[in-house]
Design a protein around this motif. Structure first.
Motif, PDB file in Angstrom:
ATOM      1  N   GLU A  14       0.856  -1.209   0.312  1.00  0.00           N
ATOM      2  CA  GLU A  14      -0.039   0.004  -0.128  1.00  0.00           C
ATOM      3  C   GLU A  14       0.991   1.338  -0.089  1.00  0.00           C
ATOM      4  OE1 GLU A  14      -3.410   2.325   2.798  1.00  0.00           O
ATOM      5  OE2 GLU A  14      -3.348   0.111   2.808  1.00  0.00           O
ATOM      6  N   ILE A  15       1.956   1.229   0.880  1.00  0.00           N
ATOM      7  CA  ILE A  15       2.714   2.556   1.050  1.00  0.00           C
ATOM      8  C   ILE A  15       3.774   2.519  -0.082  1.00  0.00           C
ATOM      9  CG2 ILE A  15       2.106   2.800   3.307  1.00  0.00           C
ATOM     10  CD1 ILE A  15       4.857   1.795   4.149  1.00  0.00           C
ATOM     11  N   ASP A  16       3.767   1.290  -0.810  1.00  0.00           N
ATOM     12  CA  ASP A  16       5.078   1.179  -2.234  1.00  0.00           C
ATOM     13  C   ASP A  16       6.549   1.390  -1.475  1.00  0.00           C
ATOM     14  OD1 ASP A  16       5.751   0.680  -4.726  1.00  0.00           O
ATOM     15  OD2 ASP A  16       5.535   2.950  -5.222  1.00  0.00           O
ATOM     16  N   MET A  17       6.795   0.704  -0.448  1.00  0.00           N
ATOM     17  CA  MET A  17       7.939   0.703   0.136  1.00  0.00           C
ATOM     18  C   MET A  17       8.696  -0.844   0.390  1.00  0.00           C
ATOM     19  SD  MET A  17       8.787   2.201   3.909  1.00  0.00           S
ATOM     20  CE  MET A  17       8.351   3.890   3.438  1.00  0.00           C
ATOM     21  N   SER A  18       9.915  -0.977   0.249  1.00  0.00           N
ATOM     22  CA  SER A  18      10.318  -2.174   0.330  1.00  0.00           C
ATOM     23  C   SER A  18      10.844  -2.691   1.853  1.00  0.00           C
ATOM     24  CB  SER A  18      11.955  -2.094  -0.092  1.00  0.00           C
ATOM     25  OG  SER A  18      13.106  -1.266   0.584  1.00  0.00           O
ATOM     26  N   ARG A  19      10.849  -3.572   2.323  1.00  0.00           N
ATOM     27  CA  ARG A  19      10.962  -4.185   3.710  1.00  0.00           C
ATOM     28  C   ARG A  19      11.992  -3.507   4.396  1.00  0.00           C
ATOM     29  NH1 ARG A  19       8.563  -8.710   6.497  1.00  0.00           N
ATOM     30  NH2 ARG A  19       7.509  -9.118   4.389  1.00  0.00           N
ATOM     31  N   ALA A  20      13.086  -3.683   3.503  1.00  0.00           N
ATOM     32  CA  ALA A  20      14.340  -2.948   4.121  1.00  0.00           C
ATOM     33  C   ALA A  20      14.271  -1.493   4.409  1.00  0.00           C
ATOM     34  CB  ALA A  20      15.531  -3.210   3.007  1.00  0.00           C
ATOM     35  N   ALA A  21      13.620  -0.691   3.863  1.00  0.00           N
ATOM     36  CA  ALA A  21      13.273   0.721   3.697  1.00  0.00           C
ATOM     37  C   ALA A  21      12.360   1.000   5.017  1.00  0.00           C
ATOM     38  CB  ALA A  21      12.814   1.289   2.586  1.00  0.00           C
ATOM     39  N   PHE A  22      11.519   0.084   5.166  1.00  0.00           N
ATOM     40  CA  PHE A  22      10.472   0.179   6.173  1.00  0.00           C
ATOM     41  C   PHE A  22      11.191  -0.224   7.519  1.00  0.00           C
ATOM     42  CE2 PHE A  22       7.532  -1.575   9.354  1.00  0.00           C
ATOM     43  CZ  PHE A  22       6.358  -0.656   9.110  1.00  0.00           C
ATOM     44  N   TYR A  23      11.985  -1.240   7.536  1.00  0.00           N
ATOM     45  CA  TYR A  23      12.725  -1.445   8.700  1.00  0.00           C
ATOM     46  C   TYR A  23      13.818  -0.408   9.239  1.00  0.00           C
ATOM     47  CZ  TYR A  23      10.618  -5.905   9.734  1.00  0.00           C
ATOM     48  OH  TYR A  23       9.563  -6.951   9.894  1.00  0.00           O
ATOM     49  N   ARG A  24      14.274   0.360   8.148  1.00  0.00           N
ATOM     50  CA  ARG A  24      15.081   1.417   8.474  1.00  0.00           C
ATOM     51  C   ARG A  24      14.327   2.573   8.999  1.00  0.00           C
ATOM     52  NH1 ARG A  24      17.745   0.298   3.427  1.00  0.00           N
ATOM     53  NH2 ARG A  24      16.468   1.620   2.481  1.00  0.00           N
ATOM     54  N   MET A  25      13.577   2.772   8.700  1.00  0.00           N
ATOM     55  CA  MET A  25      12.413   3.969   9.182  1.00  0.00           C
ATOM     56  C   MET A  25      11.876   3.330  10.618  1.00  0.00           C
ATOM     57  SD  MET A  25       9.713   5.026   6.255  1.00  0.00           S
ATOM     58  CE  MET A  25       8.849   6.243   7.222  1.00  0.00           C
ATOM     59  N   ARG A  26      11.566   2.180  10.706  1.00  0.00           N
ATOM     60  CA  ARG A  26      11.443   1.642  12.153  1.00  0.00           C
ATOM     61  C   ARG A  26      12.442   1.683  13.169  1.00  0.00           C
ATOM     62  NH1 ARG A  26      10.072  -4.581  13.821  1.00  0.00           N
ATOM     63  NH2 ARG A  26       8.902  -3.965  15.637  1.00  0.00           N
ATOM     64  N   ALA A  27      13.539   1.474  12.628  1.00  0.00           N
ATOM     65  CA  ALA A  27      14.689   1.614  13.337  1.00  0.00           C
ATOM     66  C   ALA A  27      14.978   3.168  13.959  1.00  0.00           C
ATOM     67  CB  ALA A  27      15.901   1.296  12.825  1.00  0.00           C
ATOM     68  N   ARG A  28      14.293   3.968  13.244  1.00  0.00           N
ATOM     69  CA  ARG A  28      14.668   5.520  13.393  1.00  0.00           C
ATOM     70  C   ARG A  28      13.340   6.237  14.141  1.00  0.00           C
ATOM     71  NH1 ARG A  28      16.518   5.696   7.565  1.00  0.00           N
ATOM     72  NH2 ARG A  28      14.421   6.312   7.286  1.00  0.00           N
ATOM     73  N   GLY A  29      12.578   5.192  14.376  1.00  0.00           N
ATOM     74  CA  GLY A  29      11.065   5.507  15.167  1.00  0.00           C
ATOM     75  C   GLY A  29      10.271   6.371  14.164  1.00  0.00           C
ATOM     76  N   GLN A  30      10.225   6.256  13.000  1.00  0.00           N
ATOM     77  CA  GLN A  30       9.732   7.043  11.776  1.00  0.00           C
ATOM     78  C   GLN A  30       8.586   6.142  11.375  1.00  0.00           C
ATOM     79  OE1 GLN A  30      12.687   8.324   9.532  1.00  0.00           O
ATOM     80  NE2 GLN A  30      12.888  10.058  10.485  1.00  0.00           N
ATOM     81  N   ALA A  31       8.361   4.794  11.671  1.00  0.00           N
ATOM     82  CA  ALA A  31       7.398   3.927  10.932  1.00  0.00           C
ATOM     83  C   ALA A  31       6.298   3.796  11.936  1.00  0.00           C
ATOM     84  CB  ALA A  31       8.092   2.624  10.643  1.00  0.00           C
ATOM     85  N   PRO A  32       4.985   3.422  11.247  1.00  0.00           N
ATOM     86  CA  PRO A  32       4.000   3.105  12.293  1.00  0.00           C
ATOM     87  C   PRO A  32       4.167   2.167  12.923  1.00  0.00           C
ATOM     88  CG  PRO A  32       3.568   2.461   9.845  1.00  0.00           C
ATOM     89  CD  PRO A  32       4.752   3.218   9.876  1.00  0.00           C
ATOM     90  N   ARG A  33       3.451   1.994  14.325  1.00  0.00           N
ATOM     91  CA  ARG A  33       3.578   1.166  15.312  1.00  0.00           C
ATOM     92  C   ARG A  33       3.061  -0.312  14.788  1.00  0.00           C
ATOM     93  NH1 ARG A  33      -0.142   0.199  20.226  1.00  0.00           N
ATOM     94  NH2 ARG A  33      -1.383   1.428  18.835  1.00  0.00           N
ATOM     95  N   LEU A  34       3.821  -1.440  15.032  1.00  0.00           N
ATOM     96  CA  LEU A  34       3.621  -2.859  14.628  1.00  0.00           C
ATOM     97  C   LEU A  34       3.199  -3.318  15.911  1.00  0.00           C
ATOM     98  CD1 LEU A  34       6.636  -3.407  12.480  1.00  0.00           C
ATOM     99  CD2 LEU A  34       4.190  -3.150  11.672  1.00  0.00           C
ATOM    100  N   GLN A  35       2.640  -4.479  15.801  1.00  0.00           N
ATOM    101  CA  GLN A  35       2.097  -5.249  16.831  1.00  0.00           C
ATOM    102  C   GLN A  35       2.463  -6.793  16.708  1.00  0.00           C
ATOM    103  OE1 GLN A  35      -2.033  -4.672  16.675  1.00  0.00           O
ATOM    104  NE2 GLN A  35      -1.971  -2.737  17.741  1.00  0.00           N
TER     105      GLN A  35
END
Length: 61
Positions: A14-35
């Protein structure tokens, strides 16, 4: 009623993003919250994804 839970693959499509890019954003605290589920799979609520999109749009404006 609880917000529907989306699989990570659905969110990435949906957001047209690779898994690696998403995890980089997550590491920086910029990704949506996952459960995390007990089986190790990750889910994201529709409400959290929509709120994250809204915040991204506000920062871009």
């Amino acid at each position: 009623m609880a917000s529907p839970k989306l699989k990570l693959a659905e969110v990435l499509e949906e957001i047209d993003m690779s898994r690696a890019a998403f995890y980089r954003m997550r590491a920086r605290g910029q990704a949506p919250r996952l459960q995390g589920l007990p089986n190790g799979h990750l889910r994201l609520s529709r409400d959290d994804l929509d709120a994250w999109w809204a915040a991204c749009e506000q920062r871009a404006a």
